[in-house]
Design a protein around this motif. Structure first.
Motif, PDB file in Angstrom:
ATOM      1  N   ASN A 105      27.319 -64.760   2.254  1.00  0.00           N
ATOM      2  CA  ASN A 105      27.454 -65.106   3.678  1.00  0.00           C
ATOM      3  C   ASN A 105      28.921 -65.025   4.090  1.00  0.00           C
ATOM      4  OD1 ASN A 105      27.309 -66.166   6.260  1.00  0.00           O
ATOM      5  ND2 ASN A 105      25.897 -67.797   5.708  1.00  0.00           N
ATOM      6  N   GLN A 106      29.243 -64.059   4.945  1.00  0.00           N
ATOM      7  CA  GLN A 106      30.611 -63.901   5.427  1.00  0.00           C
ATOM      8  C   GLN A 106      30.981 -64.935   6.480  1.00  0.00           C
ATOM      9  OE1 GLN A 106      29.304 -59.955   7.048  1.00  0.00           O
ATOM     10  NE2 GLN A 106      30.784 -60.416   8.670  1.00  0.00           N
ATOM     11  N   GLN A 107      30.020 -65.695   6.954  1.00  0.00           N
ATOM     12  CA  GLN A 107      30.200 -66.762   7.938  1.00  0.00           C
ATOM     13  C   GLN A 107      30.894 -66.234   9.203  1.00  0.00           C
ATOM     14  OE1 GLN A 107      30.697 -70.780   6.131  1.00  0.00           O
ATOM     15  NE2 GLN A 107      31.241 -69.634   4.285  1.00  0.00           N
ATOM     16  N   ALA A 108      31.773 -67.005   9.804  1.00  0.00           N
ATOM     17  CA  ALA A 108      32.388 -66.604  11.077  1.00  0.00           C
ATOM     18  C   ALA A 108      33.643 -65.775  10.831  1.00  0.00           C
ATOM     19  CB  ALA A 108      32.715 -67.844  11.914  1.00  0.00           C
ATOM     20  N   SER A 109      33.446 -64.679  10.139  1.00  0.00           N
ATOM     21  CA  SER A 109      34.545 -63.768   9.839  1.00  0.00           C
ATOM     22  C   SER A 109      34.018 -62.344   9.883  1.00  0.00           C
ATOM     23  CB  SER A 109      35.130 -64.054   8.445  1.00  0.00           C
ATOM     24  OG  SER A 109      34.247 -63.587   7.427  1.00  0.00           O
ATOM     25  N   GLY A 110      34.934 -61.379  10.029  1.00  0.00           N
ATOM     26  CA  GLY A 110      34.539 -59.975  10.065  1.00  0.00           C
ATOM     27  C   GLY A 110      34.766 -59.279   8.743  1.00  0.00           C
ATOM     28  N   ARG A 111      34.467 -59.962   7.649  1.00  0.00           N
ATOM     29  CA  ARG A 111      34.758 -59.423   6.314  1.00  0.00           C
ATOM     30  C   ARG A 111      33.599 -58.637   5.712  1.00  0.00           C
ATOM     31  NH1 ARG A 111      36.020 -64.709   3.093  1.00  0.00           N
ATOM     32  NH2 ARG A 111      34.426 -65.501   4.514  1.00  0.00           N
ATOM     33  N   CYS A 112      32.694 -58.136   6.537  1.00  0.00           N
ATOM     34  CA  CYS A 112      31.507 -57.465   6.002  1.00  0.00           C
ATOM     35  C   CYS A 112      31.859 -56.357   5.029  1.00  0.00           C
ATOM     36  CB  CYS A 112      30.648 -56.921   7.130  1.00  0.00           C
ATOM     37  SG  CYS A 112      31.495 -55.736   8.209  1.00  0.00           S
ATOM     38  N   TRP A 113      32.905 -55.576   5.328  1.00  0.00           N
ATOM     39  CA  TRP A 113      33.285 -54.451   4.463  1.00  0.00           C
ATOM     40  C   TRP A 113      33.725 -54.928   3.084  1.00  0.00           C
ATOM     41  CZ3 TRP A 113      38.865 -53.231   3.896  1.00  0.00           C
ATOM     42  CH2 TRP A 113      39.686 -54.216   4.478  1.00  0.00           C
ATOM     43  N   MET A 114      34.394 -56.105   3.029  1.00  0.00           N
ATOM     44  CA  MET A 114      34.775 -56.693   1.742  1.00  0.00           C
ATOM     45  C   MET A 114      33.547 -57.183   0.990  1.00  0.00           C
ATOM     46  SD  MET A 114      38.081 -59.037   2.564  1.00  0.00           S
ATOM     47  CE  MET A 114      39.564 -58.341   3.256  1.00  0.00           C
ATOM     48  N   PHE A 115      32.686 -57.923   1.695  1.00  0.00           N
ATOM     49  CA  PHE A 115      31.479 -58.437   1.059  1.00  0.00           C
ATOM     50  C   PHE A 115      30.639 -57.290   0.505  1.00  0.00           C
ATOM     51  CE2 PHE A 115      32.657 -62.382   2.893  1.00  0.00           C
ATOM     52  CZ  PHE A 115      31.875 -63.376   2.329  1.00  0.00           C
ATOM     53  N   LEU A 140      49.468 -52.321  18.963  1.00  0.00           N
ATOM     54  CA  LEU A 140      49.562 -53.728  19.360  1.00  0.00           C
ATOM     55  C   LEU A 140      48.206 -54.373  19.621  1.00  0.00           C
ATOM     56  CD1 LEU A 140      52.565 -53.531  21.860  1.00  0.00           C
ATOM     57  CD2 LEU A 140      52.610 -54.422  19.518  1.00  0.00           C
ATOM     58  N   THR A 141      47.151 -53.581  19.689  1.00  0.00           N
ATOM     59  CA  THR A 141      45.856 -54.109  20.101  1.00  0.00           C
ATOM     60  C   THR A 141      45.333 -55.189  19.169  1.00  0.00           C
ATOM     61  OG1 THR A 141      45.259 -52.062  21.207  1.00  0.00           O
ATOM     62  CG2 THR A 141      43.452 -53.521  20.588  1.00  0.00           C
ATOM     63  N   ASP A 142      45.299 -54.927  17.872  1.00  0.00           N
ATOM     64  CA  ASP A 142      44.677 -55.878  16.940  1.00  0.00           C
ATOM     65  C   ASP A 142      45.198 -55.628  15.528  1.00  0.00           C
ATOM     66  OD1 ASP A 142      43.088 -57.986  16.340  1.00  0.00           O
ATOM     67  OD2 ASP A 142      41.173 -56.999  16.744  1.00  0.00           O
ATOM     68  N   PRO A 143      46.459 -55.940  15.264  1.00  0.00           N
ATOM     69  CA  PRO A 143      47.105 -55.494  14.023  1.00  0.00           C
ATOM     70  C   PRO A 143      46.554 -56.099  12.734  1.00  0.00           C
ATOM     71  CG  PRO A 143      48.561 -56.931  15.284  1.00  0.00           C
ATOM     72  CD  PRO A 143      47.414 -56.610  16.172  1.00  0.00           C
ATOM     73  N   VAL A 144      45.978 -57.300  12.786  1.00  0.00           N
ATOM     74  CA  VAL A 144      45.468 -57.907  11.540  1.00  0.00           C
ATOM     75  C   VAL A 144      44.033 -58.406  11.703  1.00  0.00           C
ATOM     76  CG1 VAL A 144      47.649 -58.563  10.439  1.00  0.00           C
ATOM     77  CG2 VAL A 144      46.628 -60.073  12.155  1.00  0.00           C
ATOM     78  N   GLN A 145      43.232 -57.660  12.452  1.00  0.00           N
ATOM     79  CA  GLN A 145      41.824 -58.036  12.574  1.00  0.00           C
ATOM     80  C   GLN A 145      41.150 -58.003  11.203  1.00  0.00           C
ATOM     81  OE1 GLN A 145      40.532 -55.058  11.572  1.00  0.00           O
ATOM     82  NE2 GLN A 145      42.517 -54.216  12.011  1.00  0.00           N
ATOM     83  N   ASP A 146      39.947 -58.571  11.148  1.00  0.00           N
ATOM     84  CA  ASP A 146      39.250 -58.720   9.867  1.00  0.00           C
ATOM     85  C   ASP A 146      38.656 -57.422   9.339  1.00  0.00           C
ATOM     86  OD1 ASP A 146      39.742 -61.413   9.942  1.00  0.00           O
ATOM     87  OD2 ASP A 146      37.725 -62.000  10.557  1.00  0.00           O
ATOM     88  N   GLY A 147      38.459 -56.412  10.193  1.00  0.00           N
ATOM     89  CA  GLY A 147      37.653 -55.258   9.824  1.00  0.00           C
ATOM     90  C   GLY A 147      38.345 -54.278   8.900  1.00  0.00           C
ATOM     91  N   ALA A 159      37.035 -46.461  13.683  1.00  0.00           N
ATOM     92  CA  ALA A 159      36.427 -47.776  13.932  1.00  0.00           C
ATOM     93  C   ALA A 159      36.302 -48.550  12.629  1.00  0.00           C
ATOM     94  CB  ALA A 159      35.067 -47.612  14.591  1.00  0.00           C
ATOM     95  N   LEU A 160      36.397 -49.863  12.726  1.00  0.00           N
ATOM     96  CA  LEU A 160      36.367 -50.728  11.547  1.00  0.00           C
ATOM     97  C   LEU A 160      35.099 -51.569  11.512  1.00  0.00           C
ATOM     98  CD1 LEU A 160      40.068 -51.948  11.593  1.00  0.00           C
ATOM     99  CD2 LEU A 160      39.098 -49.969  10.417  1.00  0.00           C
ATOM    100  N   ALA A 161      34.560 -51.727  10.314  1.00  0.00           N
ATOM    101  CA  ALA A 161      33.381 -52.587  10.125  1.00  0.00           C
ATOM    102  C   ALA A 161      33.824 -54.035  10.170  1.00  0.00           C
ATOM    103  CB  ALA A 161      32.729 -52.266   8.790  1.00  0.00           C
ATOM    104  N   MET A 162      33.258 -54.813  11.098  1.00  0.00           N
ATOM    105  CA  MET A 162      33.697 -56.204  11.227  1.00  0.00           C
ATOM    106  C   MET A 162      32.694 -57.102  11.973  1.00  0.00           C
ATOM    107  SD  MET A 162      36.769 -55.697  14.012  1.00  0.00           S
ATOM    108  CE  MET A 162      37.175 -57.430  13.989  1.00  0.00           C
ATOM    109  N   VAL A 163      31.450 -56.674  12.104  1.00  0.00           N
ATOM    110  CA  VAL A 163      30.478 -57.498  12.831  1.00  0.00           C
ATOM    111  C   VAL A 163      30.144 -58.748  12.025  1.00  0.00           C
ATOM    112  CG1 VAL A 163      28.088 -57.598  13.637  1.00  0.00           C
ATOM    113  CG2 VAL A 163      29.520 -55.636  14.188  1.00  0.00           C
TER     114      VAL A 163
END
Length: 445
Positions: free
Chosen positions: A61-71, A130-137, A440-444
């Motif tokens: 369970n990745q919970q409230a994070s966009g770490r799906c690609w890691m999981f 600058l849009t999202d430099p350290v997002q989870d995806g 595009a990054l996987a992060m849902v």
């Protein structure tokens, strides 16, 4: 034409002439468009029975994070670890890899700012950075770089914290500081500071990111000891091992053999070529992202061969398209919009990419496939990372046609890919712009 009383009167007349609209309007108002539009025949077509399956661990369970690609990547890797440790299930620390991903993304971002100091402030590239430099995806090759450099550790060695499971506030703070650092570097350049002087400032900037990550995610283990019992209840202790040694010994992957296959059937991306995306990465010194664009049948055949060999397959898709989240079904006919709304959704896969209607949003793992008597796929067994309350205890069933329409990427061992397609890696890699859909990054969540 303008929207006026005459036009609206005409619209109302057309709506009222179809009595079914009144019934559908009431149903949608009560339960929403998707529930009112579900095709119950789709539910019957997915039995969640598959002819070929791989081993898998317990649902994560990745919970409230966009770490799906890691999981997804770690859930793929753990099958080899389960075999080597002789255990029924195993889970890697996604917090450990999250720490390194954030630190490396910050470093990558600051270097990208230094590389683009002469770009105008209102340029598209600066706006993109600058849009999202350290997002989870992320994508497969980005995670491959993390595994290569930092290895992996069992979950017990670096367990979840509040902010690994709930990344929003941490990400907001890190993003604001990185934008602030970008302003310092760019304004310093405008004031004629040397590149050497600006680069020297970067170390203190990166320390701030490290400082926040240690406080939010915890200390990184340099070495660790791991105790466990195997399937025979025998006790084992793995003592004083580094994360890199653990990954090498208990996963054993040669990461250079894992290849990303892409299916982007747009006119600007011929099949049989390798592509990368500018300014997309995590570990700066890692191999650049590379995909081989190939027909969807090539992705399917490679995935089936891998599954038959007992090896699960990481993949990236647009999970929100025509999927029933609670029921665990991904089927191109999930919703009968043509009956409830008057028209269905008719863009082709290429058109969806070209017109911004679809892109890779989520990563999961193929752990099985149901083949017909001729060896053709009917449905695919999917391991998700949304916990066991989503889908059928965390498992999803994907129709083969859904694979065609909404699956974009898989990562498999090169031995499962015909040489004809691997030749693309020997040719010059085509660079795509940072805003290309393939970036595009996987992060849902």
């Amino acid at each position: 034409m303008t929207i006026n009383t005459e036009l609206l009167t005409n619209f109302k007349k057309r709506f009222d002439e179809n009595r079914e609209n009144q019934v559908i309007q009431g149903a949608i108002a009560k339960v929403g468009i998707n529930t009112a539009s579900i095709d119950n025949d789709v539910l019957r077509r997915h039995s969640f029975t598959f002819s070929d399956e791989t081993k898998r661990g317990e649902i994560t369970n990745q919970q409230a994070s966009g770490r799906c690609w890691m999981f997804a990547a770690l859930n793929t890797a753990r099958v080899d670890t389960m075999n080597r440790l002789n255990v029924d299930t195993f889970e890697f620390s996604q917090n450990y890899t999250l720490f390194w991903d954030k630190l490396e993304k910050a470093h990558y971002f600051l270097d990208s700012i230094l590389d683009t100091l002469d770009e105008a402030q209102d340029s598209r590239i600066i706006a993109h950075l600058l849009t999202d430099p350290v997002q989870d995806g992320g994508q497969w090759d980005m995670f491959s770089g993390i595994l290569e450099k930092y290895g992996a550790v069992p979950k017990a060695v670096m367990p979840e914290t509040f902010h690994s499971a709930n990344t929003a506030v941490m990400n907001k703070i890190l993003t604001s500081k990185l934008r602030e650092f970008a302003s310092v570097l760019r304004e310093g350049h405008q004031n004629n500071e040397t590149l050497e002087a600006l680069t020297a400032k970067k170390e203190d900037m990166l320390y701030f990111i490290y400082n926040v990550l240690v406080k939010a995610l915890g200390e990184i283990p340099e070495t660790f000891t791991y105790d466990y019992r195997d399937k025979d209840n025998a006790f084992h202790r793995i003592a004083d091992i580094t994360p890199q040694e653990f990954f090498k010994k208990y996963v054993g992957w040669d990461l250079t053999n894992l290849v990303s296959l892409l299916n982007a059937p747009t006119a600007d991306k011929p099949y049989g070529r390798a592509y990368t995306v500018k300014y997309l990465g995590t570990v700066k010194e890692a191999q650049p992202i590379r995909y081989i664009n190939a027909p969807i049948e090539v992705l399917k055949e490679a995935a089936i061969t891998s599954i038959k060999a007992g090896e699960p397959v990481w993949f990236g898709c647009d999970v929100g398209q025509m999927s029933i989240r609670d029921g665990g079904i991904m089927d191109e006919k999930s919703y009968q919009y043509d009956l409830t709304l008057g028209e269905g959704l008719n863009l082709t896969k290429a058109q969806r990419l070209d017109y911004g209607d679809s892109l890779l949003t989520h990563a999961m793992v193929f752990v099985g496939v149901n083949l017909d008597d001729e060896g053709k796929p009917l449905t695919w067994k999917v391991e998700n990372s949304w916990g066991d309350k989503a889908g059928k205890k965390g498992i999803y069933s994907m129709s083969d046609k859904w694979f065609d329409e909404y699956n974009y990427q898989i990562a498999v061992d090169r031995k499962y890919i015909p040489e004809k397609w691997l030749k693309a890696l020997d040719e010059p890699v085509i660079e795509l712009e940072p805003w290309d859909p393939m970036g595009a990054l996987a992060m849902v969540k």
